[in-house]
Design a protein around this motif. Structure first.
Motif, short mmCIF file in Angstrom:
data_model
loop_
_atom_site.label_atom_id
_atom_site.label_comp_id
_atom_site.label_asym_id
_atom_site.label_seq_id
_atom_site.Cartn_x
_atom_site.Cartn_y
_atom_site.Cartn_z
N ARG A 1 -1.54 -3.21 0.85
CA ARG A 1 -2.66 -3.21 -0.07
C ARG A 1 -2.52 -4.44 -0.95
O ARG A 1 -1.41 -4.86 -1.25
N GLU A 2 -3.64 -4.99 -1.38
CA GLU A 2 -3.57 -6.22 -2.18
C GLU A 2 -4.39 -6.05 -3.44
O GLU A 2 -5.48 -5.49 -3.40
N ASP A 3 -3.88 -6.52 -4.56
CA ASP A 3 -4.67 -6.46 -5.79
C ASP A 3 -5.41 -7.77 -6.00
O ASP A 3 -5.35 -8.68 -5.18
N GLU B 1 0.83 -8.30 -2.78
CA GLU B 1 0.82 -7.39 -1.65
C GLU B 1 1.76 -6.23 -1.89
O GLU B 1 2.91 -6.42 -2.22
N LEU B 2 1.26 -5.05 -1.70
CA LEU B 2 2.12 -3.88 -1.82
C LEU B 2 2.23 -3.20 -0.47
O LEU B 2 1.22 -2.79 0.11
N ILE C 1 2.52 -0.54 2.22
CA ILE C 1 2.19 0.89 2.30
C ILE C 1 3.04 1.55 3.36
O ILE C 1 3.74 2.49 3.09
N GLN D 1 -10.02 -0.56 4.09
CA GLN D 1 -9.61 -0.64 2.69
C GLN D 1 -8.23 -1.27 2.56
O GLN D 1 -7.69 -1.35 1.47
N ILE D 2 -7.68 -1.64 3.67
CA ILE D 2 -6.31 -2.12 3.68
C ILE D 2 -6.20 -3.38 4.52
O ILE D 2 -7.14 -3.77 5.20
#
Lengths: 216, 216
Positions: free
Chosen positions: B65-67, B72-73, B75, B98-99
């Motif tokens: 996931r990216e803000d 980058e986080l 998952i 969404q990812i």
DNA sequence: TTTCATGTGTGAGTTAATTCACAAACTACC
DNA sequence: GGTAGTTTGTGAATTAACTCACACATGAAA
């Protein structure tokens, strides 16, 4: 089952789940049981086997996660017309729940036996879509939760939490203590108190005992 | 499609997806396309429409996931024999992702057209179970991720991350810079460097340039 | 061998959030 | 109205993590 009860389920389905096709409605009328659950009752617990699928048609349910020390982290709320994705996903496989669920207000459900899931999924297109859509919504909410926790500060999370709650409850007034909120966000009471105070000073909310009013 | 290609898919299915019943195997042989994707290629991006379902049978994929700032986080990782739950859940509904997904190593997939999903789900029991199980696994991993971020400190998360990676890669040696790891955990390089140093001092790992060895 | 890009180590200052401590305000109920 | 329990406000110390700054190490290429 009494005809009266069947009639009741039929009405609920027509009102809250009218996207279901006639076939699945008849099945639910045959197999479903209406259940009222009072405020703040546990609906689901970690490691408790899931035997039925709850379709919520009135009230509200909180889905949350708990760590070893008993801290509760809010995952999402279930609203009217929704079901619990996890109970759906566990169908037929003797799985136990990884989460906890508690009613927020007096709530009304149709409980469906889990062993019917697989059959219904393949037989009724509208049910199949309902289940898949439920998954997707939950999945997205989980991602949303991850975003908040991973990328956002407590002030942002708090504001999101309040506006979210206000929307789902359809009221600008939120009844909760600072401690309640701190628990849901896995924070501490003092932090929440201070942040709320700041939000009040900025004119975003109005504080009183046990109550927060969100300014329009 | 060439007979050679069909034979290849048949072999892949027999080796990596042997739980599928003959019917669905035949369908996949007809409809599937083998695709090789090189290391570090984007497989899926936010807001990109999903048109096919990737079945990974060799290699590894990172789902993250990216803000807004590009952080980058991680998952979860996709391993051989797995598919992406999100691409499954989006089937038939023109949904966008969404990812983000990126290959970690050279990877091999069978790509399936998404419009077949609904039909296959209702027609083939083993496919239906495969999809539901994929959901459940992903759901649990998401919950796991939430737990880590919400309840655990960076040192715990780092250690979990390393041991996890070591297991999925089936090797005690991890090749990564401290910066890489910091990105995946949404932390900063210095923090990771310091924590790794401490772990080394406690004898848990051995550090060298671009490489971390996990002690048995 | 020198050079240079990349990776790592580490001190110091800053910030968000937690925890502890205690005062003040509110509410229910006897 | 007084009292006890709950809720809120706030200062101060502490901590985990982030950021800035810069030194040092490593290894590949010129």
């Amino acid at each position: 089952m009494s005809d009266h009860s069947k009639e009741e389920i039929r009405e609920i389905l027509d009102t809250h789940f009218n996207e279901f096709e006639p076939g699945i409605k008849e099945e639910i009328i045959e197999e479903g049981i209406v259940k009222y659950i009072g405020k703040n009752e546990m609906l689901m617990d970690v490691n408790q086997p899931i035997t039925s699928i709850p379709l919520l048609y009135e009230g509200g349910v909180k889905i949350f996660r708990e760590d070893e020390d008993g801290n509760e982290l809010l995952i999402y709320y279930l609203e009217s017309g929704e079901s619990c994705a996890l109970s759906l996903v566990c169908s037929g496989r003797d799985k136990t729940s990884q989460i906890k669920a508690r009613t927020l207000t007096d709530s009304k459900f149709i409980m469906l036996p889990i062993y019917k899931m697989d059959l219904w999924m393949t037989k009724y297109r509208t049910w199949y879509y309902y289940v898949l859509e439920t998954y997707q919504r939950r999945f997205e909410e989980l991602l949303q939760t991850i975003d908040s926790i991973a990328f956002k500060n407590m002030d942002e999370r708090l504001f999101e939490y309040l506006t979210n709650l206000s929307e789902t409850q359809n009221s600008r007034i939120i009844n909760a203590t600072h401690q309640n909120i701190a628990d849901e966000l896995n924070s501490s009471r003092e932090v929440i108190s201070r942040l709320l105070k700041k939000m009040e000073q900025r004119g975003l909310i109005q504080l009183s005992r046990n109550q927060i009013e969100i300014m329009p």
